[in-house]
Design an enzyme around this catalytic site. Structure first.
Site, PDB file in Angstrom:
ATOM      1  N   GLY A 108      -4.639  -4.724   5.751  1.00 33.52           N
ATOM      2  CA  GLY A 108      -3.661  -4.576   6.825  1.00 33.52           C
ATOM      3  C   GLY A 108      -3.892  -3.314   7.631  1.00 33.52           C
ATOM      4  O   GLY A 108      -4.480  -2.351   7.138  1.00 33.52           O
ATOM      5  N   ASP A 167     -14.026  -1.764   2.404  1.00 37.77           N
ATOM      6  CA  ASP A 167     -13.126  -1.962   3.542  1.00 37.77           C
ATOM      7  C   ASP A 167     -13.901  -1.497   4.777  1.00 37.77           C
ATOM      8  O   ASP A 167     -14.588  -2.292   5.436  1.00 37.77           O
ATOM      9  CB  ASP A 167     -11.829  -1.167   3.297  1.00 37.77           C
ATOM     10  N   LYS A 217      -0.968  -0.817  -4.465  1.00 37.08           N
ATOM     11  CA  LYS A 217      -2.202  -0.088  -4.128  1.00 37.08           C
ATOM     12  C   LYS A 217      -1.822   1.360  -3.865  1.00 37.08           C
ATOM     13  O   LYS A 217      -0.953   1.633  -3.035  1.00 37.08           O
ATOM     14  CB  LYS A 217      -2.840  -0.737  -2.892  1.00 37.08           C
ATOM     15  N   LEU A 218      -2.479   2.268  -4.570  1.00 39.35           N
ATOM     16  CA  LEU A 218      -2.209   3.692  -4.369  1.00 39.35           C
ATOM     17  C   LEU A 218      -3.303   4.290  -3.515  1.00 39.35           C
ATOM     18  O   LEU A 218      -4.496   4.131  -3.808  1.00 39.35           O
ATOM     19  CB  LEU A 218      -2.189   4.439  -5.709  1.00 39.35           C
ATOM     20  N   LYS A 219      -2.909   4.999  -2.490  1.00 35.09           N
ATOM     21  CA  LYS A 219      -3.886   5.752  -1.710  1.00 35.09           C
ATOM     22  C   LYS A 219      -4.274   6.979  -2.535  1.00 35.09           C
ATOM     23  O   LYS A 219      -3.388   7.636  -3.114  1.00 35.09           O
ATOM     24  CB  LYS A 219      -3.262   6.190  -0.381  1.00 35.09           C
ATOM     25  N   LYS A 225     -10.276  -7.413   6.781  1.00 32.26           N
ATOM     26  CA  LYS A 225      -9.287  -7.043   7.794  1.00 32.26           C
ATOM     27  C   LYS A 225      -9.775  -7.653   9.082  1.00 32.26           C
ATOM     28  O   LYS A 225     -10.799  -7.228   9.635  1.00 32.26           O
ATOM     29  CB  LYS A 225      -9.270  -5.528   7.977  1.00 32.26           C
ATOM     30  N   GLU A 233     -11.088   0.812  -3.774  1.00 35.84           N
ATOM     31  CA  GLU A 233     -11.438   0.440  -2.406  1.00 35.84           C
ATOM     32  C   GLU A 233     -12.098   1.619  -1.689  1.00 35.84           C
ATOM     33  O   GLU A 233     -11.575   2.730  -1.717  1.00 35.84           O
ATOM     34  CB  GLU A 233     -10.142   0.020  -1.699  1.00 35.84           C
ATOM     35  N   ASP A 248      -7.159   3.112  -3.201  1.00 34.21           N
ATOM     36  CA  ASP A 248      -7.927   3.114  -1.947  1.00 34.21           C
ATOM     37  C   ASP A 248      -8.200   4.556  -1.535  1.00 34.21           C
ATOM     38  O   ASP A 248      -7.269   5.326  -1.272  1.00 34.21           O
ATOM     39  CB  ASP A 248      -7.119   2.394  -0.855  1.00 34.21           C
ATOM     40  N   ASN A 279     -10.259   5.473   1.113  1.00 29.66           N
ATOM     41  CA  ASN A 279     -10.614   5.624   2.531  1.00 29.66           C
ATOM     42  C   ASN A 279     -11.785   6.585   2.724  1.00 29.66           C
ATOM     43  O   ASN A 279     -11.718   7.530   3.513  1.00 29.66           O
ATOM     44  CB  ASN A 279      -9.413   6.064   3.367  1.00 29.66           C
ATOM     45  N   SER A 332       0.859  -1.178   0.000  1.00 32.80           N
ATOM     46  CA  SER A 332       0.000   0.000   0.000  1.00 32.80           C
ATOM     47  C   SER A 332       0.900   1.235   0.000  1.00 32.80           C
ATOM     48  O   SER A 332       1.716   1.410   0.906  1.00 32.80           O
ATOM     49  CB  SER A 332      -0.885  -0.052   1.249  1.00 32.80           C
TER      50      SER A 332
HETATM   51  O1  SMG Z   1      -0.794  -2.850   6.738  1.00 31.35           O
HETATM   52  O2  SMG Z   1       0.071  -2.583   4.773  1.00 31.35           O
HETATM   53  C1  SMG Z   1      -0.679  -2.229   5.688  1.00 31.35           C
HETATM   54  C2  SMG Z   1      -1.500  -0.978   5.492  1.00 31.35           C
HETATM   55  C3  SMG Z   1      -2.520  -1.160   4.438  1.00 31.35           C
HETATM   56  O3  SMG Z   1      -3.441   0.740   3.402  1.00 31.35           O
HETATM   57  C4  SMG Z   1      -3.497  -0.007   4.342  1.00 31.35           C
HETATM   58  N1  SMG Z   1      -4.397   0.116   5.330  1.00 31.35           N
HETATM   59  O4  SMG Z   1      -7.535   1.519   4.457  1.00 31.35           O
HETATM   60  O5  SMG Z   1      -6.639  -0.295   3.855  1.00 31.35           O
HETATM   61  C5  SMG Z   1      -6.595   0.750   4.495  1.00 31.35           C
HETATM   62  C6  SMG Z   1      -5.395   1.137   5.325  1.00 31.35           C
HETATM   63  C7  SMG Z   1      -5.800   1.459   6.756  1.00 31.35           C
HETATM   64  C8  SMG Z   1      -4.706   2.002   7.588  1.00 31.35           C
HETATM   65  S1  SMG Z   1      -4.185   3.547   7.055  1.00 31.35           S
HETATM   66  C9  SMG Z   1      -3.209   4.219   8.251  1.00 31.35           C
HETATM   67 MG    MG Z   2      -8.617   0.499   2.909  1.00 32.09          MG
END
Ligand code: SMG
Ligand code: MG
Length: 377
Positions: free
Chosen positions: A302, A250, A172-174, A274, A225, A200, A202, A146
């Protein structure tokens, strides 16, 4: 098992680099590690055992409603006392933790942490690995990474290139409003269409952004996501009708029931499982089973887990229904030093531990350096 004591540690472990999402920047992982001690019934009487769990919460309630100081209070004031009381009435096992805590509303991550520790203790006592307990047969799982929001496109390309050279099999790109189409287009231009790529958000968009999000369709993403808010199941279903990119949920899925609702509504064609977010690994397995029965793909998400949670995630992701690479990267993706033996990426994969319980050895001396508070419950 019969719980004798629970040692709760609050840790603050620095990250190797800041991790920015649409909701915050993490500089450290502020988590709880639980060590449960007690006895299980062996063929020749009670056997002493110990197990480890980890809480998925972050320091602030921005990803979901939980936060680490709250989780600590929850475990101290409600969850551990409730389990202690319950074990005086009937035998407690990992499989009964969920029902013993069911009347306490929410707090899935806190519940998951204590269920995890009990599960690890019981499996260690009977010498069984978590993977075997689950019925998972794969011995390694593909490793995705990520990638946080970066300061610039060149910096993003350098970061992604670096992860690809380490062998990560999926990126995975935020994303967030203002950092969405351009970074995706740049990654596709630089690295081509063979790289498995997903994004993703969020929960950073609303249905008003449907036209903008539709522009992602041309980049052949594996999925988008959680584009919309946690409680927007109906709106996710509407959005799904206007995008060709599959929608993955998610934050919206906190239980198998939520997963069933999302599937019924057509709000998701992929689910990020998760374990901490859904209240534990047993509920996570139920969601896996439900999704498999409906032909819905799942992958393991994760929460920047330490080696304890990472080990358990790897075993879960070794189940057959996990058909997409998870956010199960090597320990050094986040940590210079892990609190167990580190997970490493080999040929794009992470090995599933085969030892009893989660199969890793928490290093209390290392943990000590990151500990900001300890209490015995
Ligand atoms: O554990 O590699 C990891 C992080 C993966 O992007 C990740 N988690 O929304 O999926 C999600 C985020 C939640 C935590 S962001 C601080
Ligand atoms: Mg997510």
């Amino acid at each position: 098992m019969h719980i004798e004591s629970v040692e709760l540690r609050e840790l603050r472990i620095p990250l190797v680099s800041p991790f920015t999402t649409s909701f915050s920047t993490q500089l450290e992982r502020n988590t709880l590690v639980l060590k449960v001690s007690g006895t299980t019934d062996g063929p020749n009487g009670p056997v002493e055992t110990v197990g480890w769990g980890e809480c998925g919460s972050l320091s602030d309630p921005y990803y979901n409603s939980e936060y680490t100081a709250g989780a600590r209070a929850m475990l101290r004031e409600y969850l551990v006392p409730t389990l202690r009381k319950s074990q005086s009435d009937q035998p407690l096992t990992a499989e009964t933790v969920g029902s013993a805590l069911h009347h306490i509303v929410g707090h899935q991550m806190s519940k998951s942490a204590i269920e995890m520790a009990i599960l690890d203790a019981e499996l260690r006592a009977r010498g069984q690995s978590f993977a075997r307990y689950l019925g998972a047969t794969r011995t390694r799982v593909p490793s995705g990474v990520s990638v946080g929001i970066q300061d610039s496109i060149p910096q993003l390309l350098e970061t992604v290139g670096n992860y690809l050279s380490q062998g990560y099999v999926r990126i995975k790109l935020k994303i967030k409003p203002g950092w969405d189409i351009a970074p995706v287009a740049a990654v596709r231009k630089e690295f081509g269409y063979d790289v498995p790529l997903q994004v993703d958000a969020n929960a950073a968009y609303t249905l008003v952004d449907a036209q903008l999000l539709r522009r992602l369709d041309e980049f052949a993403l594996l999925l988008i996501e959680q584009p919309l808010a946690e409680d927007d199941l109906v709106q996710h279903a509407k959005l799904a009708q206007s995008l060709s990119t599959p929608i993955c949920l998610d934050e919206s899925v906190e239980s198998a029931k939520d997963a069933a609702d999302a599937i019924t509504l057509g709000a998701a064609s992929v689910i990020n499982i998760k374990p901490s977010r859904v209240g534990g690994y047993l509920e996570a397995k139920r969601i896996h089973d439900l999704a498999s029965a409906h032909g819905i793909s799942v992958w393991c998400g994760g929460m920047l887990e330490t080696g304890i949670g990472r080990a358990a995630n790897a075993a879960l992701a070794a189940l057959d229904g996990f058909t997409l690479p998870g956010d199960i990267s090597a320990s050094d993706r986040f940590y210079k030093e892990d609190i167990t033996e580190p997970f490493v990426i080999e040929d794009g994969h992470i090995s599933v531990p085969q030892g009893p319980g989660f199969g890793v050895t928490p290093r209390e001396d290392v943990m000590e350096r990151f500990t900001v508070g300890t209490e015995i419950l």
